[in-house]
Enzyme design. Structure first.
Site, short mmCIF file in Angstrom:
data_model
loop_
_atom_site.label_atom_id
_atom_site.label_comp_id
_atom_site.label_asym_id
_atom_site.label_seq_id
_atom_site.Cartn_x
_atom_site.Cartn_y
_atom_site.Cartn_z
N GLU A 283 28.03 -33.54 -45.15
CA GLU A 283 28.87 -32.39 -45.51
C GLU A 283 29.69 -32.63 -46.77
OE1 GLU A 283 29.71 -29.91 -41.39
OE2 GLU A 283 31.40 -30.73 -42.47
N HIS A 304 9.87 -48.92 -33.11
CA HIS A 304 8.64 -48.56 -32.39
C HIS A 304 8.31 -47.07 -32.56
CE1 HIS A 304 8.38 -52.49 -30.29
NE2 HIS A 304 9.65 -52.49 -30.64
N LYS A 418 26.47 -18.88 -40.10
CA LYS A 418 27.41 -18.13 -39.25
C LYS A 418 27.38 -16.65 -39.58
CE LYS A 418 30.74 -21.87 -38.80
NZ LYS A 418 32.07 -22.32 -39.21
#
Ligand code: PA5
Length: 435
Positions: A283, A304, A418
């Site tokens: 951010e 792995h 948003k």
């Protein structure tokens, strides 16, 4: 005690066409900019002096509230998202003793929008004595607001409105936002997220300190660690400031085309530090079409799964590896008579020893595979080191973001989803977005 984060650049140095020390002058300029508060986003530098000038009276209230929660609750529900959640979670995991029964269980809510998760949590809490710490700086974030509405109703149903009031703790802005108004009018115990500290830099404010103290962790020691880091990293000299050395090195690697940084740990206690770190750097730096993409891994588990890619995939990543020097409780590998599993060559050795060889071997292999590695050595999993490490990464983050010339402290891109979501949900004021 003065902890130290030892940073080893040996492997990374051989990949660099220019050494970080060459950036000393630029680092000095940015250092002045940070400390004189003259750079972009300069009204969000409250975290810089926080370890030495935090509100001592509020800190006492944090400790008192933590004691009350421990005494009157089986579960503390911490409601928050992003910077209002990841710092506490990272600290709890960093200091966690696995499989240990706890007097107080700490669970999280409002850090996603899952109806199933919240429904199961409500069912779980029905038979429990619980308190709520709702955390939101803006006081309007949808995820935590919904979770709080649901869990507040449950608590009120369970213990009555009056008792519920004494079990709800709100951490928010000092004077504005829906959570502020709601908490004021209900008379909840309130804690302040200072104006000049953004969410992802807020772990050492009551945002992180209340949940961490409720867990019984030594938050005083955490602040001491952060204070020592504040002192150490107030010197811009790259030979004395590991935070700036880290920032300068990752910047040079970025400029050379290494666009991805992976934070890697070899202990499960580090997994949420990774998540907190990803938010801090993602951010802070990811804007204006610039910035390293931050990823993480927990080894040897992910060797792995991701190991193949790291070793031989596209060459655009480097690793920052956290090594923990002292593991307090260890396991010794036993000897067996038949040695059918062929492990007797390790008998008597500790798992930490084997883990360290895995780290060394992996770093050598990745180095050979053309993946630059930096090593951060931290002393142990203790509160002091957590505070120190938080400050280390915060200070390095400010330097890093200024090196690529972006504002470290805003997050304009977080709003984009948003707006669309609000329009789709029919929230007033967002009607035009879908036209
Ligand atoms: O770092 C940030 O500012 C964000 O990640 C916020 O912490 C996050 O969006 C939650 O915001 P708020 O605390 O206002 O609910």
């Amino acid at each position: 005690m003065m902890a130290h984060i030892d940073i080893v650049l040996n492997d990374a140095r051989s990949f660099l066409s220019e050494q970080p020390e060459k950036l000393q002058e630029r680092v000095n300029e940015i250092h002045e900019m940070i400390h004189n508060k003259t750079g972009l986003g300069n009204d969000f530098l409250g975290w810089l002096d926080l370890p030495s000038n935090y509100d001592k009276d509020e800190f006492k209230r944090v400790l008192l509230s933590a004691d009350k929660i421990k005494n009157d609750s089986d579960v503390l529900v911490v409601i928050g998202i992003g910077g209002s959640y990841l710092g506490a979670k990272a600290g709890l995991e960093f200091l966690k003793v696995p499989f240990k029964d706890k007097q107080l269980e700490i669970v999280f809510a409002g850090h996603q929008m899952s109806g199933s998760y919240l429904n199961h949590l409500v069912t779980y809490l029905k038979e429990k004595r619980f308190s709520i710490n709702v955390i939101s700086k803006s006081g309007t974030t949808t995820e935590p607001a919904i979770a709080f509405r649901v869990l507040k109703s449950l608590l009120e149903e369970q213990v009555g409105v009056l008792e519920a009031k004494s079990r709800i703790y709100a951490t928010t802005d000092k004077q504005k936002g829906a959570l502020y108004s709601l908490s004021k009018s209900n008379g909840y115990e309130m804690f302040v997220i200072p104006d000049d500290i953004g969410g992802r830099f807020s772990v050492l404010t009551p945002v992180g300190l209340l949940p961490l103290a409720a867990d019984g962790l030594d938050v005083k020691k955490m602040l001491e660690g952060a204070k020592d880091a504040q002192i150490r990293f107030s010197n811009p000299d790259l030979s004395k400031n590991e935070a700036y050395l880290y920032a300068a090195t990752r910047y040079l690697l970025y400029k050379q085309g290494y666009k991805i940084e992976m934070l890697v740990g070899y202990e499960p206690n580090l997994l949420y530090l990774n998540e907190w770190w990803k938010q801090l750097y993602g951010e802070s730096e990811g804007k204006d079409h610039k910035g390293l993409f931050v990823a993480s891994a927990g080894f040897s588990t992910d060797l792995h799964s991701l190991g193949q890619y790291i070793q031989e995939g596209e060459r655009h990543l480097f690793e920052t590896v956290i090594q923990v020097e002292n593991i307090d409780v260890d396991t010794v590998i036993p000897e067996t008579k038949d040695d059918l599993d062929e492990l007797n060559y390790l008998a008597g050795k500790t798992l930490s020893y084997v883990n360290k060889q895995a780290l060394k071997g992996t770093m050598m292999a990745h180095n050979d595979g053309l993946v630059p590695n930096m090593l951060l050595n931290i002393p142990s999993f203790d509160s002091y080191t957590f505070g120190y490490l938080v400050y280390f990464f915060e200070k390095a983050c400010a330097m890093s973001a200024y090196l690529i010339e972006v504002n470290p402290f805003n997050q304009p891109g977080v709003e984009a989803y948003k707006k669309n979501m609000f329009a789709l949900l029919g929230k007033k004021g967002y009607e035009d977005i879908l036209k």
